[in-house]
Design a protein around this motif. Structure first.
Motif, PDB file in Angstrom:
ATOM      1  N   SER A 195       0.193 -23.112 -37.824  1.00 21.07           N
ATOM      2  CA  SER A 195      -0.284 -24.060 -37.004  1.00 21.07           C
ATOM      3  C   SER A 195      -1.818 -24.282 -37.357  1.00 21.07           C
ATOM      4  O   SER A 195      -2.222 -25.620 -37.564  1.00 21.07           O
ATOM      5  CB  SER A 195      -0.328 -23.721 -35.573  1.00 21.07           C
ATOM      6  N   HIS A 196      -2.619 -23.433 -37.693  1.00 21.71           N
ATOM      7  CA  HIS A 196      -3.916 -23.518 -38.189  1.00 21.71           C
ATOM      8  C   HIS A 196      -3.854 -24.109 -39.653  1.00 21.71           C
ATOM      9  O   HIS A 196      -5.002 -25.167 -39.582  1.00 21.71           O
ATOM     10  CB  HIS A 196      -4.259 -22.183 -38.344  1.00 21.71           C
ATOM     11  N   LEU A 224      -3.269 -27.795 -38.696  1.00 22.51           N
ATOM     12  CA  LEU A 224      -4.585 -28.570 -38.084  1.00 22.51           C
ATOM     13  C   LEU A 224      -5.569 -28.902 -39.164  1.00 22.51           C
ATOM     14  O   LEU A 224      -6.202 -29.814 -39.160  1.00 22.51           O
ATOM     15  CB  LEU A 224      -5.012 -27.628 -36.987  1.00 22.51           C
TER      16      LEU A 224
END
Length: 637
Positions: A536-537, A540
Motif C-alpha cells: 500500500s505504501h 501511494l
C-alpha cells in the motif's frame, strides 16, 4: 417465412419430471410437470392475497390473485436446495462411476480412464473430464486458466444446475466427502449432453413433433389453436386449477372442425377395436398353454433324441464294420463249403449211377440200409453239434462286444486322465517324446495289446521313479525353505519392533512438525500483513511520483510548443531578412551607406534573437535535469 412445425399428437411429455396430476383418460396436452418431493415450493397451497402485493405476470398473460409458485420462480433464490439423490450410498456412487466411465469411453475421451481411477480422482483429472464433457455442449469452450474453483460452479449455475457446489470443494475434489457432489454434477452434465444431442438437428418448437404431417398442420390455424389452449390452461393452472375439462372439450371441438373429423367413422373404428379386443381375450382364454414354451420343450427333446440317434448311429456303424468283416469270413467259408458240396454231389451222382447199374444182393441191401441209418444218426448228431456251436459262437460274440464296449469306456477314461496329466499327444509337456495314446481297441489283437501295455507301462514306471526323485528333492528343498522362512519371520518380528519404535519417533516428529508449521503460519501471517502495508505504501508513492511526472510532462509539452513557435517566428524573420538583403544588394549598389546602416540594424536584431534562443535552451536543459531527478528518486523508492 418463419414456420412453426407442430403436431396434433401432443402425447409425449415435455419434461422428464413426474406428473403432479394423474388421470385415467388420455389428456390432450400434459399438465405442467412438478416434482414429487415438492422441491420447487408448495404448489397446491395458494398464497393469501394482499391489497398491496404485486400480481405476477405469466408468460401467457396476467393471472389472478392468490397464485401458486411457478416451478421456475424459486430458482436463484437465497435457499440452497438439497440434492435428493443418494450420493452418500456407496452402491449408487459405484453405479454413477461406471456410467461416467462408459460415457467417456463411448465419446472418445482423449486419455486412459478406468473405474479404479475414478474412485478418488485428482483435481487435474476432474478438470480434464469437465472440459471434455462441456466441450460436447460448446465445441469452442476452453478451460479458464485462473480461478477455476470459482468458474466451474458459476458455469454449472448458468446451465441451470440446482444444487450447490462450494468453492472449497474444488481444492480437494477427490476427497470422500466432496467427490460424490462433483460426481453428481458430472452426471447431470452428461444428461444435459444427451438431451442436447437428441434435440440437435431438430428445428422444431416441441421435441417430439415429426415432419410427416400435412401442410394444414404447419399452418397458422393449428398453431393459433394450440397456443390459445396452452395459454388458457396454464393461466388456470397458475390460479390453482388441476383439471381442464372445458378447455379440453373446446380444443377437441376446434380440432375436429379444423380437420373435418368423421364421428361415424370414429365410432365404427371404436366398435371394430372393441370386437378385436374381445376376440383376442377369447383366444387367450382358449389357449391355456404357452405354445412357444411347448415348442421349445419339444425342440430340446428332439435335440436330445438327435444326439442319442447320432451316438447310436456311430455305434451301429462300428458294429456294421465288425459284421462286414465277419460276413467276409463266412463268405469265404461258404465258398469252401459250396466247393465241398459240389464234390459231394458229383460223388453222389457217381454212386447213384453205380447203384442203378449194379445188382445188389439182399446182404448188400441190408448193409446199405444199416450204413444209411448210421449216416443219418451221424448227420443228426452233427447238426445238433453245429447248432450248439453256432449258439456258442453267438454268445461269445455278444460277450466280446460287451468287453469291447467296457474297454472303450476305460480307454476314454485313460485318454482323459492322460490329457489331464499332459501325457498325450506325443508333443505334450510330460510325454517326454513317448507316444502314450492308444487307438481303437478293436484294431489290436491280444498280442498287440500286451505289447502296447508293456510299451506304456515301462515309460510310465520310469517317469514315476523320476517324479519320486524330484518329489524327494523338492521335499528337502521345502524343509530348507521352511527353516529359511522361520529365520525370516524372526527377522520380520525384530523389524516390526524397530518399525514400531520408528513410528513412535515419526509421531513425535509429526507433533513437532505440526507445532513448527503453526508457528510458521503465524509468522507468515505477520509477514503477509507487513507485505500488504509495504504494497500500500509503494502504491501511494507510485501514485505521487506518477502525478509529478505527468505534471512535468505537461510542462515539457507546453515549453516545447512555445519553443517551436519561437523557432518558427525566427525562421520567418530570417527568411524575410534574406529576401530584403538580396533585394537591397541587387537594387541599391549606389546606396552602400544606407545598406550598411540597415545591415547593422539587422545584425543587432539577430543578436537579440540569439540571446532569446540561448535563454530558451537553458530553460529546456533545466527541465530535463528536473525530470531526470524525478526518475532517479522514483527508482530509489
Amino acid at each position: 417465412r418463419f414456420k412453426v412445425k407442430m403436431s396434433r399428437r401432443p402425447s409425449s411429455r415435455y419434461s422428464e419430471m413426474p406428473l403432479r396430476v394423474t388421470d385415467s383418460r388420455m389428456s390432450l396436452v400434459n399438465a405442467t410437470p412438478q416434482s414429487k418431493d415438492n422441491v420447487f415450493g408448495k404448489l397446491n397451497i395458494p398464497k393469501p392475497q394482499s391489497s398491496t402485493s404485486e400480481r405476477r405476470t405469466s408468460f401467457f398473460g396476467k393471472s389472478a390473485g392468490g397464485q401458486r409458485n411457478s416451478m421456475f420462480g424459486s430458482y436463484g433464490g437465497p435457499e440452497k436446495m438439497k440434492d435428493p439423490r443418494p450420493l452418500h450410498d456407496k452402491a449408487f456412487v459405484q453405479q454413477c462411476i461406471k456410467q461416467l466411465c462408459e460415457f467417456l469411453g463411448d465419446h472418445g475421451f482423449p486419455g486412459t480412464i478406468s473405474v479404479k481411477a475414478l474412485q478418488s480422482p485428482s483435481t487435474k483429472e476432474f478438470l480434464k473430464i469437465f472440459e471434455f464433457i462441456y466441450s460436447l455442449l460448446d465445441p469452442t469452450f476452453q478451460m479458464p486458466t485462473s480461478k477455476v474453483e470459482e468458474e466451474i460452479p458459476r458455469m454449472l449455475r448458468d446451465l441451470g444446475y440446482l444444487f450447490p457446489l462450494s468453492k472449497s470443494s474444488m481444492y480437494s475434489i477427490g476427497a470422500p466427502h466432496t467427490w460424490p457432489q462433483a460426481l453428481g454434477a458430472l452426471l447431470w452434465l452428461i444428461d444435459a449432453v444427451k438431451i442436447f444431442n437428441s434435440l440437435r438437428g431438430q428445428d422444431l418448437l416441441f421435441a417430439d413433433f415429426s415432419d410427416d404431417f400435412s401442410e394444414l398442420e404447419e399452418g397458422v390455424e393449428y398453431n393459433k389453436l394450440f397456443l390459445d389452449y396452452c395459454s388458457k390452461t396454464y393461466n388456470k393452472f397458475m390460479q390453482g386449477a388441476d383439471t381442464f375439462e372445458d378447455e379440453d372439450t373446446e380444443y377437441l371441438s376446434h380440432l375436429k372442425r379444423l380437420y373435418n373429423v368423421d364421428e361415424a367413422l370414429l365410432e365404427s373404428q371404436k366398435e371394430k377395436h372393441r370386437v378385436l379386443i374381445d376376440e383376442l381375450e377369447r383366444m387367450e382364454k382358449e389357449s391355456h398353454t404357452d405354445r412357444l414354451m411347448g415348442q421349445r420343450t419339444e425342440k430340446l427333446k428332439l435335440q436330445t433324441d438327435l444326439q442319442k440317434l447320432q451316438s447310436y448311429r456311430t455305434h451301429m456303424e462300428s458294429f456294421k464294420s465288425h459284421l462286414e468283416k465277419k460276413c467276409a469270413g463266412l463268405s469265404e467259408e461258404l465258398e469252401a463249403t459250396d466247393l465241398q458240396l459240389e464234390g459231394l454231389k458229383q460223388e453222389q451222382a457217381r454212386l447213384q449211377h453205380i447203384l442203378v447199374n449194379q445188382k445188389f444182393t439182399p446182404a448188400d441191401i441190408e448193409r446199405i440200409n444199416r450204413e444209411r441209418n448210421e449216416l443219418q444218426q451221424t448227420v443228426s448228431s452233427l447238426s445238433r453239434s453245429l447248432e450248439e456251436a453256432q449258439q456258442l459262437v453267438w454268445n461269445e460274440e455278444i460277450d466280446m462286444l460287451k468287453t469291447i464296449q467296457r474297454a472303450e469306456v476305460r480307454l476314454t477314461e485313460y485318454h482323459k486322465l492322460a490329457r489331464m496329466l499332459k501325457l498325450i499327444p506325443q508333443s505334450a509337456e510330460n510325454a517326454c517324446g513317448h507316444d502314450f495314446e492308444i487307438r481303437t481297441v478293436s484294431d489290436y489283437g491280444p498280442t498287440t495289446a500286451t505289447q502296447i501295455r508293456a510299451q506304456i507301462q515301462n515309460p510310465l514306471k520310469n517317469m514315476l521313479l523320476d517324479v519320486e526323485e524330484e518329489f524327494s528333492s523338492l521335499a528337502n528343498m521345502k524343509l530348507s525353505l521352511e527353516e529359511t522362512v522361520e529365520q525370516v519371520k524372526s527377522n520380520i518380528s525384530e523389524k516390526v519392533n524397530d518399525i514400531k519404535q520408528l513410528k513412535e519417533q515419526i509421531r513425535r516428529l509429526d507433533l513437532q512438525l505440526e507445532h513448527d508449521m503453526q508457528e510458521i503460519a503465524h509468522e507468515e501471517e505477520k509477514w503477509a500483513a507487513d507485505v500488504d502495508a509495504a504494497e500500500s505504501h509503494k502504491k501511494l508513492l507510485e501514485k505521487k511520483v506518477m502525478d509529478g511526472y505527468e505534471e512535468a510532462e505537461e510542462q515539457l509539452k507546453a515549453t516545447q510548443q512555445q519553443y517551436h513557435l519561437v523557432l518558427q517566428e525566427t525562421k520567418e524573420e530570417s527568411r524575410m531578412v534574406a529576401n530584403n538583403l538580396t533585394h537591397i544588394y541587387s537594387a541599391a549598389a549606389n546606396h552602400l551607406v544606407i545598406v550598411e546602416k540597415l545591415c547593422n540594424d539587422q545584425v543587432k536584431k539577430m543578436d537579440k534573437m540569439s540571446e532569446i534562443i540561448n535563454e530558451d535552451q537553458t530553460v529546456l536543459q533545466q527541465l530535463k535535469e528536473m525530470i531526470e531527478n524525478f526518475v532517479a528518486r522514483a527508482n530509489n523508492i
